[in-house]
Motif scaffolding. Structure first.
Motif, PDB file in Angstrom:
ATOM      1  N   VAL A  20      25.513 -14.557 -77.400  1.00  0.00           N
ATOM      2  CA  VAL A  20      24.110 -14.818 -77.783  1.00  0.00           C
ATOM      3  C   VAL A  20      23.450 -13.818 -77.332  1.00  0.00           C
ATOM      4  O   VAL A  20      23.592 -12.959 -76.269  1.00  0.00           O
ATOM      5  CB  VAL A  20      23.911 -16.238 -76.920  1.00  0.00           C
ATOM      6  CG1 VAL A  20      24.649 -17.341 -77.542  1.00  0.00           C
ATOM      7  CG2 VAL A  20      23.983 -16.221 -75.597  1.00  0.00           C
ATOM      8  N   VAL A  21      22.050 -13.833 -77.648  1.00  0.00           N
ATOM      9  CA  VAL A  21      21.095 -12.732 -77.344  1.00  0.00           C
ATOM     10  C   VAL A  21      20.865 -12.515 -75.983  1.00  0.00           C
ATOM     11  O   VAL A  21      20.913 -11.425 -75.594  1.00  0.00           O
ATOM     12  CB  VAL A  21      19.827 -13.058 -77.922  1.00  0.00           C
ATOM     13  CG1 VAL A  21      18.751 -12.081 -77.617  1.00  0.00           C
ATOM     14  CG2 VAL A  21      19.625 -13.206 -79.424  1.00  0.00           C
ATOM     15  N   GLY A  22      20.940 -13.726 -74.949  1.00  0.00           N
ATOM     16  CA  GLY A  22      20.807 -13.436 -73.631  1.00  0.00           C
ATOM     17  C   GLY A  22      21.601 -12.943 -73.008  1.00  0.00           C
ATOM     18  O   GLY A  22      21.651 -12.652 -71.754  1.00  0.00           O
ATOM     19  N   ALA A  23      22.799 -12.810 -73.669  1.00  0.00           N
ATOM     20  CA  ALA A  23      23.932 -12.329 -72.681  1.00  0.00           C
ATOM     21  C   ALA A  23      23.767 -10.911 -72.189  1.00  0.00           C
ATOM     22  O   ALA A  23      24.158 -10.553 -70.798  1.00  0.00           O
ATOM     23  CB  ALA A  23      25.282 -12.110 -73.682  1.00  0.00           C
ATOM     24  N   ALA A  24      23.160  -9.818 -72.671  1.00  0.00           N
ATOM     25  CA  ALA A  24      23.048  -8.608 -72.256  1.00  0.00           C
ATOM     26  C   ALA A  24      21.997  -8.669 -71.112  1.00  0.00           C
ATOM     27  O   ALA A  24      22.176  -7.975 -69.910  1.00  0.00           O
ATOM     28  CB  ALA A  24      22.428  -7.769 -73.313  1.00  0.00           C
ATOM     29  N   ARG A  25      20.883  -9.675 -70.940  1.00  0.00           N
ATOM     30  CA  ARG A  25      20.267  -9.833 -69.890  1.00  0.00           C
ATOM     31  C   ARG A  25      20.822 -10.119 -68.475  1.00  0.00           C
ATOM     32  O   ARG A  25      20.897  -9.802 -67.702  1.00  0.00           O
ATOM     33  CB  ARG A  25      18.932 -10.801 -70.255  1.00  0.00           C
ATOM     34  CG  ARG A  25      18.113 -10.820 -68.962  1.00  0.00           C
ATOM     35  CD  ARG A  25      16.883 -11.774 -69.447  1.00  0.00           C
ATOM     36  NE  ARG A  25      17.388 -13.218 -69.450  1.00  0.00           N
ATOM     37  CZ  ARG A  25      17.433 -13.905 -70.829  1.00  0.00           C
ATOM     38  NH1 ARG A  25      16.931 -13.228 -71.898  1.00  0.00           N
ATOM     39  NH2 ARG A  25      17.947 -15.140 -70.859  1.00  0.00           N
ATOM     40  N   ARG A  26      21.816 -11.105 -68.843  1.00  0.00           N
ATOM     41  CA  ARG A  26      22.796 -11.756 -67.685  1.00  0.00           C
ATOM     42  C   ARG A  26      23.681 -10.514 -67.206  1.00  0.00           C
ATOM     43  O   ARG A  26      23.830 -10.507 -66.168  1.00  0.00           O
ATOM     44  CB  ARG A  26      23.552 -12.938 -68.203  1.00  0.00           C
ATOM     45  CG  ARG A  26      24.630 -13.383 -67.044  1.00  0.00           C
ATOM     46  CD  ARG A  26      23.839 -13.701 -65.803  1.00  0.00           C
ATOM     47  NE  ARG A  26      24.589 -13.773 -64.601  1.00  0.00           N
ATOM     48  CZ  ARG A  26      24.594 -13.561 -63.473  1.00  0.00           C
ATOM     49  NH1 ARG A  26      23.692 -12.916 -63.152  1.00  0.00           N
ATOM     50  NH2 ARG A  26      25.379 -13.711 -62.602  1.00  0.00           N
ATOM     51  N   ALA A  27      24.135  -9.718 -68.169  1.00  0.00           N
ATOM     52  CA  ALA A  27      24.970  -8.628 -67.828  1.00  0.00           C
ATOM     53  C   ALA A  27      24.211  -7.633 -66.958  1.00  0.00           C
ATOM     54  O   ALA A  27      24.773  -6.835 -66.294  1.00  0.00           O
ATOM     55  CB  ALA A  27      25.688  -8.078 -69.084  1.00  0.00           C
ATOM     56  N   ARG A  28      23.026  -7.230 -67.528  1.00  0.00           N
ATOM     57  CA  ARG A  28      22.207  -6.410 -66.671  1.00  0.00           C
ATOM     58  C   ARG A  28      22.120  -6.903 -65.076  1.00  0.00           C
ATOM     59  O   ARG A  28      21.913  -6.071 -64.042  1.00  0.00           O
ATOM     60  CB  ARG A  28      20.803  -6.052 -67.169  1.00  0.00           C
ATOM     61  CG  ARG A  28      21.064  -5.128 -68.484  1.00  0.00           C
ATOM     62  CD  ARG A  28      19.697  -4.811 -68.894  1.00  0.00           C
ATOM     63  NE  ARG A  28      18.923  -5.799 -69.451  1.00  0.00           N
ATOM     64  CZ  ARG A  28      18.999  -6.262 -70.873  1.00  0.00           C
ATOM     65  NH1 ARG A  28      19.594  -5.832 -71.652  1.00  0.00           N
ATOM     66  NH2 ARG A  28      18.157  -7.286 -71.196  1.00  0.00           N
ATOM     67  N   GLU A  29      21.718  -8.316 -65.010  1.00  0.00           N
ATOM     68  CA  GLU A  29      21.605  -8.598 -63.684  1.00  0.00           C
ATOM     69  C   GLU A  29      22.860  -8.582 -63.014  1.00  0.00           C
ATOM     70  O   GLU A  29      22.715  -8.312 -61.563  1.00  0.00           O
ATOM     71  CB  GLU A  29      21.235 -10.444 -63.591  1.00  0.00           C
ATOM     72  CG  GLU A  29      19.778 -10.621 -64.425  1.00  0.00           C
ATOM     73  CD  GLU A  29      19.855 -11.831 -64.947  1.00  0.00           C
ATOM     74  OE1 GLU A  29      20.612 -13.075 -64.527  1.00  0.00           O
ATOM     75  OE2 GLU A  29      18.637 -12.612 -65.232  1.00  0.00           O
ATOM     76  N   LEU A  30      23.851  -8.743 -63.357  1.00  0.00           N
ATOM     77  CA  LEU A  30      24.978  -8.607 -62.677  1.00  0.00           C
ATOM     78  C   LEU A  30      25.235  -7.064 -62.220  1.00  0.00           C
ATOM     79  O   LEU A  30      25.853  -6.818 -61.019  1.00  0.00           O
ATOM     80  CB  LEU A  30      26.365  -9.065 -63.412  1.00  0.00           C
ATOM     81  CG  LEU A  30      27.843  -9.345 -62.604  1.00  0.00           C
ATOM     82  CD1 LEU A  30      27.614 -10.608 -61.740  1.00  0.00           C
ATOM     83  CD2 LEU A  30      28.685  -9.663 -63.594  1.00  0.00           C
TER      84      LEU A  30
END
Length: 265
Positions: free
Chosen positions: A144-154
């Protein structure tokens, strides 16, 4: 200790969970609660790809090294050694991935020093204990679109805890492209994994599509899209894609000494 047969890697090779009799070829089984994998039976040349893919799949499923026990194998050890060395070379840039060998017969002495060979599983386990596994962060993501944001947080968290803040920006660029590539093209659930390696950061995204990414070098300024892999190629010193039986792993390696490219005046 329970063993699970690793899934077949091609249609018609059997069903997941099926125990392959030794006379049918080489059996690949794994202990789901540990790093142990057993090869038994006879490894025929025609089964080379199947066994390699099964080992790669196991390495893609869990962080850290695996221990491959050859005690039940009745095959030419130099041939098996070359296969295992090939697998180890394939995963050397994956986050915290490695392969150790247990060979009670002592016939596999390493391929040009590429394999760590031990006479007993306890010896291999002890070797793992003496070399603590690098810290690993893993996250299961949906396409989903928000996946990249969570990846950047990690990634930001990892760079901070491992003392490499200079890699935060380039690593966030790389992981954004890795994840967005899955969202846009594979549209499958994915596993993000990252780990430090000295002065390097290793990133990998495992998805469930065998469609390989395409990289055609520099894209014209007038082209729309297609720059994702170019960005990864710019920030990472090495990157690549490895096919698995049911998908692929796309990985990249960033070096702290390259961080000067990302400093802003």
């Amino acid at each position: 200790m329970s063993r699970a047969e690793l899934p077949p890697t091609r249609p018609g090779a059997g069903s997941p969970g099926t125990v392959r009799p030794s006379q049918a070829g080489c059996r690949v089984a794994a202990d789901e609660s540990s790093a142990l994998v057993w090869l038994s039976g006879v490894l025929e040349p025609a089964e080379h790809d199947r066994v390699r893919d099964a080992l790669l799949a196991r390495l893609g499923e869990r962080p850290g090294p695996i221990v491959v026990d050859l005690g039940g194998l009745r095959s030419d050890r130099p041939t098996v050694g070359r296969l295992l060395a090939e697998v180890r070379r394939t995963v050397c840039d994956w986050p915290a991935a490695d392969l150790l060998v247990v060979d009670p017969a002592g016939a596999v002495t390493g391929v040009a020093g590429e394999l760590a060979v031990h006479p007993h599983p306890d010896d291999a386990t002890a070797a793992l204990a003496r070399t603590p596994m690098a810290a690993v962060l893993t996250e299961e993501l949906t396409p989903v679109v928000g996946a990249a944001r969570r990846a950047r947080e990690l990634v930001t968290d990892g760079c901070d805890r491992w003392g490499m803040p200079e890699l935060t920006e380039p690593a966030c660029i790389a992981v954004t492209e890795l994840v967005n590539n899955v969202v846009a093209h594979a549209a499958t659930p994915m596993t993000l994994r990252l780990a430090p390696g000295g002065d390097t950061l290793h990133l990998a995204v495992r998805d469930h599509s065998r469609q390989q990414p395409r990289y055609a070098g520099l894209a014209p300024l007038t082209s729309a899209g297609g720059r994702g892999l170019l960005l990864i190629d710019t920030v990472a010193r090495r990157w690549g894609s490895t096919l698995l039986p049911d998908g692929k792993v796309i990985w990249c390696v960033l070096h702290t000494e390259d961080e000067s490219h990302w400093h802003h005046d």
